[in-house]
Design an enzyme around this catalytic site. Structure first.
Site, PDB file in Angstrom:
ATOM      1  CB  CYS A  86      34.320  33.379  28.699  1.00  0.00           C
ATOM      2  SG  CYS A  86      34.957  31.940  27.835  1.00  0.00           S
ATOM      3  CG  HIS A 203      37.409  36.663  26.885  1.00  0.00           C
ATOM      4  ND1 HIS A 203      37.461  36.406  28.235  1.00  0.00           N
ATOM      5  CD2 HIS A 203      37.238  35.471  26.279  1.00  0.00           C
ATOM      6  CE1 HIS A 203      37.336  35.101  28.443  1.00  0.00           C
ATOM      7  NE2 HIS A 203      37.188  34.506  27.273  1.00  0.00           N
ATOM      8  CD  GLU A 205      38.049  39.636  29.768  1.00  0.00           C
ATOM      9  OE1 GLU A 205      37.019  40.060  29.204  1.00  0.00           O
ATOM     10  OE2 GLU A 205      38.303  38.424  29.906  1.00  0.00           O
TER      11      GLU A 205
END
Lengths: 235, 95
Positions: A86, A203, A205
């Site tokens: 990002c 993302h 994560e």
């Protein structure tokens, strides 16, 4: 494999990234403050998401000149592993480690939702263990994720197999309907010509544990570990 | 170059002004410009053909060496203030 997670003023996905690397993956993980110059012998450098320097001027434009970035650029030029997610992807483009730029979403809206992405390249260190053309569901959260590059840069990316992830629908079809932000060729993630630098808007994560409802992102971290283990075995 | 560092304040009080305009490249779709164009059309001005939304940056600079300052500012415009991949800039420096 030791992981170094950069922290800029305004980074806000650094702790999620730290949690996945250290707790879920069990890797030795450290934070790297933007004012320092040492990468503390980390093998994988991660530029997390957020709003570094408040996104002033352009996303990633000021972070690019942080002292730590000189070391990150040297690390990348030596073939070291670098992942930008990002805002991290935006910083990598601004710093010239990846081609192109990320501009305002076509619909001018901040988009925050899980999205389908197709794995287009399984040679990149971020997707080594994913299946070609498999569809992953990973959240995006950005206002400026519209990937733009001129025609010749885009042609180089396509012919060089540097497109890692593309926005698609649940069946894996890429079209303007499955393109959330106007990115050229539905690009959601790319790698450098050498392959060691990867940037992506989704993302991973945020979806690496089943407790969070989806663990499709875990393959990214497992791929890095596999890539590192393989190269260590060759060395 | 500009006769001033944080440690040594300006001696000659000469001042230059730089006006920098940054616009999205013609080849890049400018969604902000498109949205503003639609709004202008709704305000009964359909003759507006194109709108591009950019940035305007003003710098006050101590010193009087126009040529050197211009050269340095071109680098700063290229490296920091604009992104040449998607933006053009125009620099106007005056004493």
């Amino acid at each position: 494999m030791k992981v170094g997670i950069l922290q800029f003023p305004g980074s806000n996905c650094d702790q999620d990234m730290f949690h996945v690397c250290s707790q879920v993956m069990g890797l030795q993980t450290t934070y790297l403050w933007h004012k320092n110059t040492s990468l503390e012998s980390a093998d994988l450098i991660i530029l997390p998401g957020g709003f570094s320097y408040g996104d002033y001027l352009r996303c990633g434009a000021i972070a690019r000149f942080s002292p730590i970035m000189r070391s990150v650029i040297d690390h990348a030029k030596d073939g070291g592993l670098v992942l930008g997610v990002c805002n991290g992807f935006q910083i990598l483009c601004e710093s010239g480690l990846l081609p192109g730029a990320l501009v305002r979403n076509q619909n001018l809206k901040f988009i925050c939702k899980p999205i389908s992405v197709k794995v287009c390249n399984t040679n990149s260190p971020a997707t080594l263990l994913a299946k070609t053309d498999s569809v992953l569901t990973i959240p995006i959260a950005h206002g400026e994720g519209n990937y733009q590059a001129d025609d010749s840069t885009l042609a180089d990316l396509e012919t060089g197999g540097q497109v890692v992830l593309r926005y698609c629908d649940a069946s894996g079809t890429t079209s303007s309907i499955s393109n959330p932000n106007g990115s050229r060729n539905n690009i959601a993630g790319i790698c450098s010509a050498m392959g060691n630098v990867v940037g992506m808007m989704p993302h991973p994560e945020r979806c690496s544990e089943s407790a969070l409802g989806c663990s499709d992102g875990l393959v990214v971290f497992e791929s890095y570990l596999e890539c590192f283990s393989k190269s260590a075995a060759l060395a | 170059m500009c006769g001033r560092t944080p440690e040594s304040p300006c001696i000659n009080n000469a001042l230059m002004k730089a006006r920098i305009t940054i616009t999205p490249k013609k080849s890049i779709l400018d969604p902000q410009g498109e949205a503003v164009k639609q709004a202008i059309h709704h305000l009964d001005m359909p003759c507006v053909q194109e709108v591009r939304v950019g940035k305007y940056i003003e710098l006050d600079i101590d010193g009087s060496d126009l040529a050197k300052t211009q050269e340095k500012l071109e680098t700063i415009c290229r490296d920091l203030l604009s992104n040449p991949v998607v933006e053009d800039y125009r620099l106007d420096l005056q004493a």
